[in-house]
Scaffold this motif. Sequence first.
Motif, PDB file in Angstrom:
ATOM      1  N   LYS A 291      11.071   0.691  -6.347  1.00  0.00           N
ATOM      2  CA  LYS A 291      10.314   0.099  -5.333  1.00  0.00           C
ATOM      3  C   LYS A 291       8.970   0.862  -5.137  1.00  0.00           C
ATOM      4  CE  LYS A 291      10.900   1.177  -0.985  1.00  0.00           C
ATOM      5  NZ  LYS A 291      11.321   1.355   0.457  1.00  0.00           N
ATOM      6  N   GLU A 292       8.873   2.131  -5.329  1.00  0.00           N
ATOM      7  CA  GLU A 292       7.800   2.695  -5.160  1.00  0.00           C
ATOM      8  C   GLU A 292       6.822   2.921  -6.514  1.00  0.00           C
ATOM      9  OE1 GLU A 292      10.724   4.459  -2.661  1.00  0.00           O
ATOM     10  OE2 GLU A 292      10.894   4.087  -4.572  1.00  0.00           O
ATOM     11  N   GLU A 293       7.448   2.412  -7.575  1.00  0.00           N
ATOM     12  CA  GLU A 293       6.654   2.076  -8.546  1.00  0.00           C
ATOM     13  C   GLU A 293       5.947   0.661  -8.589  1.00  0.00           C
ATOM     14  OE1 GLU A 293       6.494   2.755 -13.433  1.00  0.00           O
ATOM     15  OE2 GLU A 293       8.667   1.917 -12.568  1.00  0.00           O
ATOM     16  N   PHE A 294       6.807   0.042  -8.237  1.00  0.00           N
ATOM     17  CA  PHE A 294       6.272  -1.373  -8.057  1.00  0.00           C
ATOM     18  C   PHE A 294       4.984  -1.554  -7.027  1.00  0.00           C
ATOM     19  CE2 PHE A 294       6.409  -5.988  -6.961  1.00  0.00           C
ATOM     20  CZ  PHE A 294       6.048  -6.544  -7.950  1.00  0.00           C
ATOM     21  N   LEU A 295       5.341  -0.809  -5.854  1.00  0.00           N
ATOM     22  CA  LEU A 295       4.168  -0.818  -4.839  1.00  0.00           C
ATOM     23  C   LEU A 295       2.793  -0.063  -5.546  1.00  0.00           C
ATOM     24  CD1 LEU A 295       6.338   0.039  -1.837  1.00  0.00           C
ATOM     25  CD2 LEU A 295       5.100  -2.118  -1.925  1.00  0.00           C
ATOM     26  N   LEU A 296       3.098   0.697  -6.385  1.00  0.00           N
ATOM     27  CA  LEU A 296       2.157   1.689  -6.851  1.00  0.00           C
ATOM     28  C   LEU A 296       1.596   0.705  -7.536  1.00  0.00           C
ATOM     29  CD1 LEU A 296       0.675   4.322  -7.133  1.00  0.00           C
ATOM     30  CD2 LEU A 296       2.200   4.813  -8.901  1.00  0.00           C
ATOM     31  N   LEU A 297       2.176  -0.122  -8.425  1.00  0.00           N
ATOM     32  CA  LEU A 297       1.285  -1.357  -9.280  1.00  0.00           C
ATOM     33  C   LEU A 297       0.576  -2.268  -8.638  1.00  0.00           C
ATOM     34  CD1 LEU A 297       1.136  -2.678 -12.179  1.00  0.00           C
ATOM     35  CD2 LEU A 297       3.419  -4.017 -11.511  1.00  0.00           C
ATOM     36  N   GLY A 298       0.900  -2.394  -7.246  1.00  0.00           N
ATOM     37  CA  GLY A 298       0.174  -3.181  -6.586  1.00  0.00           C
ATOM     38  C   GLY A 298      -1.132  -2.658  -6.155  1.00  0.00           C
ATOM     39  N   ARG A 299      -0.799  -1.467  -5.753  1.00  0.00           N
ATOM     40  CA  ARG A 299      -2.114  -0.705  -5.423  1.00  0.00           C
ATOM     41  C   ARG A 299      -3.222  -0.328  -6.318  1.00  0.00           C
ATOM     42  NH1 ARG A 299       1.401   2.372  -2.600  1.00  0.00           N
ATOM     43  NH2 ARG A 299       1.089   4.264  -3.847  1.00  0.00           N
ATOM     44  N   TYR A 300      -2.703  -0.299  -7.625  1.00  0.00           N
ATOM     45  CA  TYR A 300      -3.440  -0.259  -8.907  1.00  0.00           C
ATOM     46  C   TYR A 300      -4.493  -1.449  -9.086  1.00  0.00           C
ATOM     47  CZ  TYR A 300      -3.785  -0.167 -13.939  1.00  0.00           C
ATOM     48  OH  TYR A 300      -4.530  -0.388 -15.092  1.00  0.00           O
ATOM     49  N   VAL A 301      -3.883  -2.724  -8.771  1.00  0.00           N
ATOM     50  CA  VAL A 301      -4.608  -3.722  -8.689  1.00  0.00           C
ATOM     51  C   VAL A 301      -5.616  -4.114  -7.712  1.00  0.00           C
ATOM     52  CG1 VAL A 301      -4.642  -6.351  -8.817  1.00  0.00           C
ATOM     53  CG2 VAL A 301      -2.828  -4.967 -10.142  1.00  0.00           C
ATOM     54  N   VAL A 302      -5.177  -3.681  -6.492  1.00  0.00           N
ATOM     55  CA  VAL A 302      -5.808  -3.887  -4.927  1.00  0.00           C
ATOM     56  C   VAL A 302      -7.027  -2.649  -5.218  1.00  0.00           C
ATOM     57  CG1 VAL A 302      -5.595  -3.788  -2.539  1.00  0.00           C
ATOM     58  CG2 VAL A 302      -3.861  -5.030  -3.848  1.00  0.00           C
ATOM     59  N   GLU A 303      -6.678  -1.579  -5.588  1.00  0.00           N
ATOM     60  CA  GLU A 303      -7.943  -0.705  -5.484  1.00  0.00           C
ATOM     61  C   GLU A 303      -8.701  -0.796  -6.647  1.00  0.00           C
ATOM     62  OE1 GLU A 303      -5.807   3.062  -5.578  1.00  0.00           O
ATOM     63  OE2 GLU A 303      -4.988   2.690  -3.608  1.00  0.00           O
ATOM     64  N   GLY A 304      -8.421  -1.859  -7.638  1.00  0.00           N
ATOM     65  CA  GLY A 304      -9.338  -1.923  -8.901  1.00  0.00           C
ATOM     66  C   GLY A 304      -9.354  -0.890  -9.955  1.00  0.00           C
ATOM     67  N   ALA A 305      -8.282  -0.268 -10.007  1.00  0.00           N
ATOM     68  CA  ALA A 305      -8.052   0.888 -10.775  1.00  0.00           C
ATOM     69  C   ALA A 305      -7.798   0.396 -12.404  1.00  0.00           C
ATOM     70  CB  ALA A 305      -6.965   1.930 -10.502  1.00  0.00           C
ATOM     71  N   TYR A 306      -7.425  -0.968 -12.305  1.00  0.00           N
ATOM     72  CA  TYR A 306      -7.071  -1.508 -13.645  1.00  0.00           C
ATOM     73  C   TYR A 306      -8.272  -1.602 -14.378  1.00  0.00           C
ATOM     74  CZ  TYR A 306      -9.006  -5.672 -11.410  1.00  0.00           C
ATOM     75  OH  TYR A 306      -9.741  -6.540 -11.176  1.00  0.00           O
ATOM     76  N   LYS A 307      -9.575  -1.526 -13.929  1.00  0.00           N
ATOM     77  CA  LYS A 307     -10.928  -1.808 -14.651  1.00  0.00           C
ATOM     78  C   LYS A 307     -11.217  -0.600 -15.361  1.00  0.00           C
ATOM     79  CE  LYS A 307     -12.470  -4.714 -10.754  1.00  0.00           C
ATOM     80  NZ  LYS A 307     -13.391  -4.743  -9.694  1.00  0.00           N
ATOM     81  N   THR A 308     -10.485   0.547 -14.905  1.00  0.00           N
ATOM     82  CA  THR A 308     -11.011   1.956 -15.429  1.00  0.00           C
ATOM     83  C   THR A 308     -10.058   2.754 -16.335  1.00  0.00           C
ATOM     84  OG1 THR A 308     -10.628   3.001 -13.337  1.00  0.00           O
ATOM     85  CG2 THR A 308     -13.035   2.122 -13.932  1.00  0.00           C
TER      86      THR A 308
ATOM     87  N   SER B  30      12.154  -5.579   2.288  1.00  0.00           N
ATOM     88  CA  SER B  30      10.905  -6.316   3.070  1.00  0.00           C
ATOM     89  C   SER B  30       9.633  -5.612   3.133  1.00  0.00           C
ATOM     90  CB  SER B  30      11.699  -6.201   4.671  1.00  0.00           C
ATOM     91  OG  SER B  30      11.845  -4.870   4.879  1.00  0.00           O
ATOM     92  N   GLU B  31       9.607  -4.183   2.638  1.00  0.00           N
ATOM     93  CA  GLU B  31       8.596  -3.374   2.560  1.00  0.00           C
ATOM     94  C   GLU B  31       7.675  -3.930   1.471  1.00  0.00           C
ATOM     95  OE1 GLU B  31       6.975   1.159   1.491  1.00  0.00           O
ATOM     96  OE2 GLU B  31       9.179   0.713   1.975  1.00  0.00           O
ATOM     97  N   VAL B  32       8.295  -4.373   0.316  1.00  0.00           N
ATOM     98  CA  VAL B  32       7.693  -4.699  -0.905  1.00  0.00           C
ATOM     99  C   VAL B  32       7.101  -6.428  -0.587  1.00  0.00           C
ATOM    100  CG1 VAL B  32       8.018  -5.659  -3.278  1.00  0.00           C
ATOM    101  CG2 VAL B  32       8.986  -3.469  -2.480  1.00  0.00           C
ATOM    102  N   GLN B  33       8.057  -7.097  -0.032  1.00  0.00           N
ATOM    103  CA  GLN B  33       7.513  -8.511   0.246  1.00  0.00           C
ATOM    104  C   GLN B  33       6.280  -8.529   1.289  1.00  0.00           C
ATOM    105  OE1 GLN B  33      11.335  -9.727   2.099  1.00  0.00           O
ATOM    106  NE2 GLN B  33      12.158 -10.212  -0.067  1.00  0.00           N
ATOM    107  N   ASP B  34       6.487  -7.779   2.181  1.00  0.00           N
ATOM    108  CA  ASP B  34       5.444  -7.842   3.153  1.00  0.00           C
ATOM    109  C   ASP B  34       3.714  -7.249   2.733  1.00  0.00           C
ATOM    110  OD1 ASP B  34       7.214  -8.793   5.152  1.00  0.00           O
ATOM    111  OD2 ASP B  34       7.173  -6.783   5.951  1.00  0.00           O
TER     112      ASP B  34
END
Length: 169
Positions: free
Chosen positions: A140-157, A72-76
């Motif tokens: 689960k933590e790594e998948f959430l970190l992947l999401g934050r990586y995108v949301v924060e725009g870190a993929y650009k750098t 549920s944490e990942v889904q939400d």
Amino acid sequence: MRWLLLVLALFALPAMAEVRDPASHFFMPKLGDFKGDLDAARQEGKVGILLMFELDDCPYCHRMKATILNQSEVQDWFRQHFLIYTVDAKGDTAMTDFNGKDTTEKAFALEQRVRATPVFQFYDLTGKPTARFTGATQSKEEFLLLGRYVVEGAYKTMPFNVYKRQAGK
């Protein structure tokens, strides 16, 4: 006395995360029009669209759904930031890509250079691919970190492995 100890032991256990069906709680129902989905994502204030390219007989796809995408944490968290869909990498279902071109899931997967599954491909609100992760995450933590990586725009750098190392994971 044993009964009382059992009750106390149950209360001492950490709360288990709620597990829900990823088909209805992680993925959105597909209408097959990714160009139209971009408009919906913008209207809903999302960061972008996440596609999971999968195959029916892929053990890693099944593992992701059974151990991570069902949390549920990942889904939400992901539904707060993205519209999320599956794409059958060998599917013949008709669809419209991000440019408005009619195609099939299989042809779209080939165009996106999907060679193995699962592939988690993120797209920005213009339909441009941003970040990509092939395979199953470790946790689960790594998948959430992947999401934050995108949301924060870190993929650009930086690549995800550098971001992950900096996060101490």
